[in-house]
Enzyme design. Structure first.
Site, PDB file in Angstrom:
ATOM      1  N   ASN A 165      32.726 110.673  41.783  1.00  0.00           N
ATOM      2  CA  ASN A 165      33.727 110.507  40.712  1.00  0.00           C
ATOM      3  C   ASN A 165      33.155 110.004  39.395  1.00  0.00           C
ATOM      4  O   ASN A 165      33.686 110.345  38.337  1.00  0.00           O
ATOM      5  CB  ASN A 165      34.916 109.665  41.192  1.00  0.00           C
ATOM      6  N   LYS A 188      20.673 108.989  47.131  1.00  0.00           N
ATOM      7  CA  LYS A 188      21.360 110.163  47.678  1.00  0.00           C
ATOM      8  C   LYS A 188      22.682 110.318  46.943  1.00  0.00           C
ATOM      9  O   LYS A 188      23.647 109.585  47.183  1.00  0.00           O
ATOM     10  CB  LYS A 188      21.634 109.993  49.186  1.00  0.00           C
ATOM     11  N   GLY A 242      31.508 104.205  47.694  1.00  0.00           N
ATOM     12  CA  GLY A 242      32.256 105.303  48.302  1.00  0.00           C
ATOM     13  C   GLY A 242      33.463 104.749  49.027  1.00  0.00           C
ATOM     14  O   GLY A 242      33.947 103.657  48.715  1.00  0.00           O
ATOM     15  N   SER A 243      33.931 105.486  49.999  1.00  0.00           N
ATOM     16  CA  SER A 243      35.166 105.091  50.683  1.00  0.00           C
ATOM     17  C   SER A 243      34.925 103.957  51.676  1.00  0.00           C
ATOM     18  O   SER A 243      33.813 103.792  52.195  1.00  0.00           O
ATOM     19  CB  SER A 243      35.742 106.302  51.412  1.00  0.00           C
ATOM     20  N   GLU A 264      30.502  98.932  47.496  1.00  0.00           N
ATOM     21  CA  GLU A 264      31.570  99.107  46.505  1.00  0.00           C
ATOM     22  C   GLU A 264      32.507 100.162  47.078  1.00  0.00           C
ATOM     23  O   GLU A 264      32.193 101.359  47.058  1.00  0.00           O
ATOM     24  CB  GLU A 264      30.990  99.583  45.169  1.00  0.00           C
ATOM     25  N   CYS A 298      38.191 104.289  41.788  1.00  0.00           N
ATOM     26  CA  CYS A 298      38.487 103.221  42.745  1.00  0.00           C
ATOM     27  C   CYS A 298      39.375 102.168  42.099  1.00  0.00           C
ATOM     28  O   CYS A 298      40.103 101.465  42.778  1.00  0.00           O
ATOM     29  CB  CYS A 298      37.202 102.590  43.243  1.00  0.00           C
ATOM     30  N   SER A 455      36.384  97.742  33.826  1.00  0.00           N
ATOM     31  CA  SER A 455      34.959  98.065  33.996  1.00  0.00           C
ATOM     32  C   SER A 455      34.173  97.719  32.738  1.00  0.00           C
ATOM     33  O   SER A 455      34.528  98.153  31.638  1.00  0.00           O
ATOM     34  CB  SER A 455      34.796  99.562  34.278  1.00  0.00           C
ATOM     35  N   GLU A 472      28.331  94.493  41.343  1.00  0.00           N
ATOM     36  CA  GLU A 472      27.411  95.280  40.523  1.00  0.00           C
ATOM     37  C   GLU A 472      27.668  94.936  39.064  1.00  0.00           C
ATOM     38  O   GLU A 472      28.814  94.737  38.654  1.00  0.00           O
ATOM     39  CB  GLU A 472      27.616  96.779  40.752  1.00  0.00           C
TER      40      GLU A 472
HETATM   41  P1  NAP Z   1      32.817 109.067  50.451  1.00  0.00           P
HETATM   42  O1  NAP Z   1      33.358 110.217  51.167  1.00  0.00           O
HETATM   43  O2  NAP Z   1      32.796 107.747  51.127  1.00  0.00           O
HETATM   44  O3  NAP Z   1      31.335 109.464  50.016  1.00  0.00           O
HETATM   45  C1  NAP Z   1      30.529 108.609  49.236  1.00  0.00           C
HETATM   46  C2  NAP Z   1      29.083 108.972  49.468  1.00  0.00           C
HETATM   47  O4  NAP Z   1      28.739 108.676  50.812  1.00  0.00           O
HETATM   48  C3  NAP Z   1      28.778 110.452  49.255  1.00  0.00           C
HETATM   49  O5  NAP Z   1      27.488 110.564  48.709  1.00  0.00           O
HETATM   50  C4  NAP Z   1      28.842 110.981  50.677  1.00  0.00           C
HETATM   51  O6  NAP Z   1      28.165 112.184  50.894  1.00  0.00           O
HETATM   52  C5  NAP Z   1      28.206 109.831  51.421  1.00  0.00           C
HETATM   53  N1  NAP Z   1      28.485 109.820  52.859  1.00  0.00           N
HETATM   54  C6  NAP Z   1      29.602 110.232  53.501  1.00  0.00           C
HETATM   55  N2  NAP Z   1      29.464 110.053  54.827  1.00  0.00           N
HETATM   56  C7  NAP Z   1      28.243 109.514  55.026  1.00  0.00           C
HETATM   57  C8  NAP Z   1      27.519 109.108  56.176  1.00  0.00           C
HETATM   58  N3  NAP Z   1      28.021 109.199  57.410  1.00  0.00           N
HETATM   59  N4  NAP Z   1      26.286 108.608  56.007  1.00  0.00           N
HETATM   60  C9  NAP Z   1      25.763 108.495  54.778  1.00  0.00           C
HETATM   61  N5  NAP Z   1      26.385 108.858  53.644  1.00  0.00           N
HETATM   62  C10 NAP Z   1      27.626 109.360  53.766  1.00  0.00           C
HETATM   63  O7  NAP Z   1      33.556 108.822  49.055  1.00  0.00           O
HETATM   64  P2  NAP Z   1      33.824 109.888  47.896  1.00  0.00           P
HETATM   65  O8  NAP Z   1      34.970 110.738  48.309  1.00  0.00           O
HETATM   66  O9  NAP Z   1      32.568 110.539  47.457  1.00  0.00           O
HETATM   67  O10 NAP Z   1      34.244 108.907  46.717  1.00  0.00           O
HETATM   68  C11 NAP Z   1      35.511 108.389  46.599  1.00  0.00           C
HETATM   69  C12 NAP Z   1      35.561 106.986  47.193  1.00  0.00           C
HETATM   70  O11 NAP Z   1      34.631 106.138  46.523  1.00  0.00           O
HETATM   71  C13 NAP Z   1      36.911 106.336  46.982  1.00  0.00           C
HETATM   72  O12 NAP Z   1      37.292 105.642  48.122  1.00  0.00           O
HETATM   73  C14 NAP Z   1      36.651 105.370  45.829  1.00  0.00           C
HETATM   74  O13 NAP Z   1      37.548 104.312  45.784  1.00  0.00           O
HETATM   75  C15 NAP Z   1      35.261 104.937  46.112  1.00  0.00           C
HETATM   76  N6  NAP Z   1      34.625 104.405  44.903  1.00  0.00           N
HETATM   77  C16 NAP Z   1      34.433 103.063  44.831  1.00  0.00           C
HETATM   78  C17 NAP Z   1      33.872 102.522  43.687  1.00  0.00           C
HETATM   79  C18 NAP Z   1      33.636 101.049  43.583  1.00  0.00           C
HETATM   80  O14 NAP Z   1      32.844 100.652  42.756  1.00  0.00           O
HETATM   81  N7  NAP Z   1      34.276 100.218  44.392  1.00  0.00           N
HETATM   82  C19 NAP Z   1      33.493 103.356  42.634  1.00  0.00           C
HETATM   83  C20 NAP Z   1      33.722 104.722  42.747  1.00  0.00           C
HETATM   84  C21 NAP Z   1      34.283 105.232  43.911  1.00  0.00           C
HETATM   85  P3  NAP Z   1      29.017 113.441  51.509  1.00  0.00           P
HETATM   86  O15 NAP Z   1      30.058 113.757  50.500  1.00  0.00           O
HETATM   87  O16 NAP Z   1      28.015 114.509  51.723  1.00  0.00           O
HETATM   88  O17 NAP Z   1      29.640 113.019  52.793  1.00  0.00           O
END
Ligand code: NAP
Length: 491
Positions: A165, A188, A242-243, A264, A298, A455, A472
């Site tokens: 995102n 990655k 990520g999630s 995060e 997020c 942010s 961060e």
């Molecule tokens: P995601 O599905 O959790 O993926 C995040 C990253 O993790 C991607 O690079 C993904 O690659 C990787 N990943 C997924 N499964 C994995 C595994 N089993 N092992 C290692 N890596 C893995 O999240 P997203 O859909 O990309 O992003 C949206 C989420 O990020 C939302 O929940 C949002 O709230 C959160 N976010 C949080 C912040 C913060 O600072 N708190 C900032 C931005 C976003 P793949 O897509 O190939 O699985």
């Protein structure tokens, strides 16, 4: 690697960015020769293919990071600082091309992409300044017979995992402090948006980052690549954005070799408008907190709680502003709202809105998916959302404002806190006592007080509860990448 389509004035940006893995300072193909497609979410067309790493490529990248670690840790802090400062300047000088690249692979409108370039660059500048401010300590201990020498040392080779995102800023927010602290790393990026990360790696190399300090491995097989690295014993730190769902899996994988995690994760931000709020400020704040990045943030306001006495007016004014936004491909001038990231992301938003409507919500504006290519979803305002609607317990990750009403401050703080997440909350009131009281009581890592934007690279970003571990940015951002070493010295 080939570029499959050439857009009139943007094909150059896609074709010039490196599309291979970046390992030990060299651009290399994946060992198995695989590639993955990068899509333009505004059209559903493939923009290009990039190298698609497998487990053995991840191992190569970690080997490069491990080999570079000792020498990199000995580099003068000033040298590390100046690399980051040069990278900051190069990023800013390439604002237009980086913004266009990000818009193409991720969808956000160009104006927002330019904002993200500035935001990402600022992390590089901030940590160039922090690199030369790492301090240890020295003290005579209370017994008077011992002295304590406190050293700060890099934690070691890191694994950085970023979401799609904010493709440039999330990388810069991790690479900046890791470089400043003297850590080497493997990044990655998300498979939807590898191009911004590859462009950033090229810039850091141009800025003088030595070979092996930063390695980048895009992959469509995240689990297969990452798990052996976390269980392998050479990675000392994981920094993940990520999630929450994936964060939990990775924390479990970190446990085996006690890899130090920073997380995060997701949010479920409450946006609370009290009866004494300035409604102009509240509506303006809602537009930012909801619509930044098409709601794919997020920090996005997920639940709007508006005092009953001002709820109708707030909802009407928000619906008017949301309805006036121009939806279209982010590369086109005048567009306010780009497409969502992919078909799955849009499908989830559609389901959540359908569920809310089935539970009695009224659609004030939006709610209908437009015809045509791309993954567009219109800005949508729902009023009268029922407590048992799914979107109150799920990150919507789309341009949908769900409005509920409340009467009592104590009640609404309890409702706002009734979630496993705790990233950010927004509070709108002109009563100073209430502002501080509610800010203290919200179970979140950040509060936007009469503002929809929290942010900032100079502030500690992060959440409590299941929104994460660590921070961060800010003065504390570099701490995540440093260890303390205490040396006992008798008097
Ligand atoms: P995601 O599905 O959790 O993926 C995040 C990253 O993790 C991607 O690079 C993904 O690659 C990787 N990943 C997924 N499964 C994995 C595994 N089993 N092992 C290692 N890596 C893995 O999240 P997203 O859909 O990309 O992003 C949206 C989420 O990020 C939302 O929940 C949002 O709230 C959160 N976010 C949080 C912040 C913060 O600072 N708190 C900032 C931005 C976003 P793949 O897509 O190939 O699985």
């Amino acid at each position: 690697m080939t570029t499959l389509i050439t857009l009139p004035d943007t094909g150059d940006v896609v074709s010039t960015v490196p599309k291979r893995l970046f390992i030990a300072g060299a651009w290399v193909d994946a060992l198995a020769g695989d590639t993955l497609p990068v899509e333009d979410p505004a059209t559903g067309e493939v923009l290009c293919h990039v190298a698609d790493g497998r487990a053995e490529d991840g191992q190569r990248a970690v080997a490069a990071a491990v080999a570079a670690q000792a020498e990199w840790a000995r580099t003068a802090p000033r040298a590390r600082s100046e690399i980051l400062r040069r990278a900051y300047e190069i990023v800013l000088s390439r604002t237009d091309e980086l913004a266009r690249l990000m818009t193409l692979e991720m969808g956000k409108p160009l104006a927002e992409a330019r904002g993200e370039v500035a935001y990402a660059a600022e992390f590089l500048r901030w940590f160039s300044e922090e690199a030369v401010r790492v301090e240890g300590g020295f003290a005579t201990l209370p017994d008077g017979r011992n002295r304590m020498l406190l050293m700060r040392q890099p934690v070691g080779p890191c694994l950085l995992i970023t979401p799609w995102n904010f493709p440039l800023a999330m990388g810069a927010r991790k690479i900046g402090p890791a470089v400043a602290a003297g850590c080497t790393m493997v990044l990655k990026p998300a498979p939807q948006t590898p191009l911004s990360s590859l462009a950033l790696a090229e810039i850091l190399a141009e800025a003088g980052l030595p070979a092996g300090v930063l390695n980048v491995v895009p992959t469509s097989r995240a689990g297969e690549v990452v798990e052996p690295l976390l269980r392998g014993g050479q990675i000392r730190k994981l920094s993940f954005t990520g999630s929450t769902q994936v964060g939990r899996i990775l924390l479990a994988q970190c446990a085996e070799k006690v890899v130090r995690p920073s997380m995060e994760l997701g949010g479920n931000a409450p946006f609370i408008v009290f009866d004494d709020a300035d409604l102009d400020t509240a509506v303006a704040g809602a537009m930012v907190a909801k619509m930044r990045n098409m709601g794919e943030a997020c920090t996005a306001a997920n639940r709007f709680f508006v005092h009953r006495s001002v709820a109708d007016e707030f909802a009407a004014r928000l619906a008017e502003r949301m309805g006036a936004l121009v939806v279209g491909p982010g590369t086109q001038p005048g567009v306010d709202v780009g497409p969502l990231i992919d078909r799955t992301g849009r499908g989830k938003v559609e389901e959540l809105v359908a569920d809310a409507v089935a539970h009695g919500a009224r659609v004030l504006v939006g709610g209908v998916v437009p015809d045509g290519p791309g993954y567009f979803y219109p800005p949508t305002v729902l009023a009268g959302v029922a407590d048992d609607s799914q979107l109150l317990r799920t990150e919507i990750f789309g341009p949908v404002a769900a409005i509920l009403t409340f009467d009592d401050e104590d009640d609404i703080v309890s409702v706002a806190n009734d979630t496993e997440w705790g990233l950010v909350g927004y509070v709108f009131t002109r009563d100073l006592d209430r502002a501080l009281r509610v800010s203290e009581r919200l179970e979140v890592g950040m509060v936007g007080l009469n503002t929809g934007l929290v942010s900032n690279p100079a502030a500690p970003f992060g959440g409590v509860k299941q929104s994460g571990l660590g921070r961060e940015g800010g003065r504390v951002g570099i701490d995540e990448f440093l260890e303390y070493k205490y040396v006992a010295v008798p008097v």
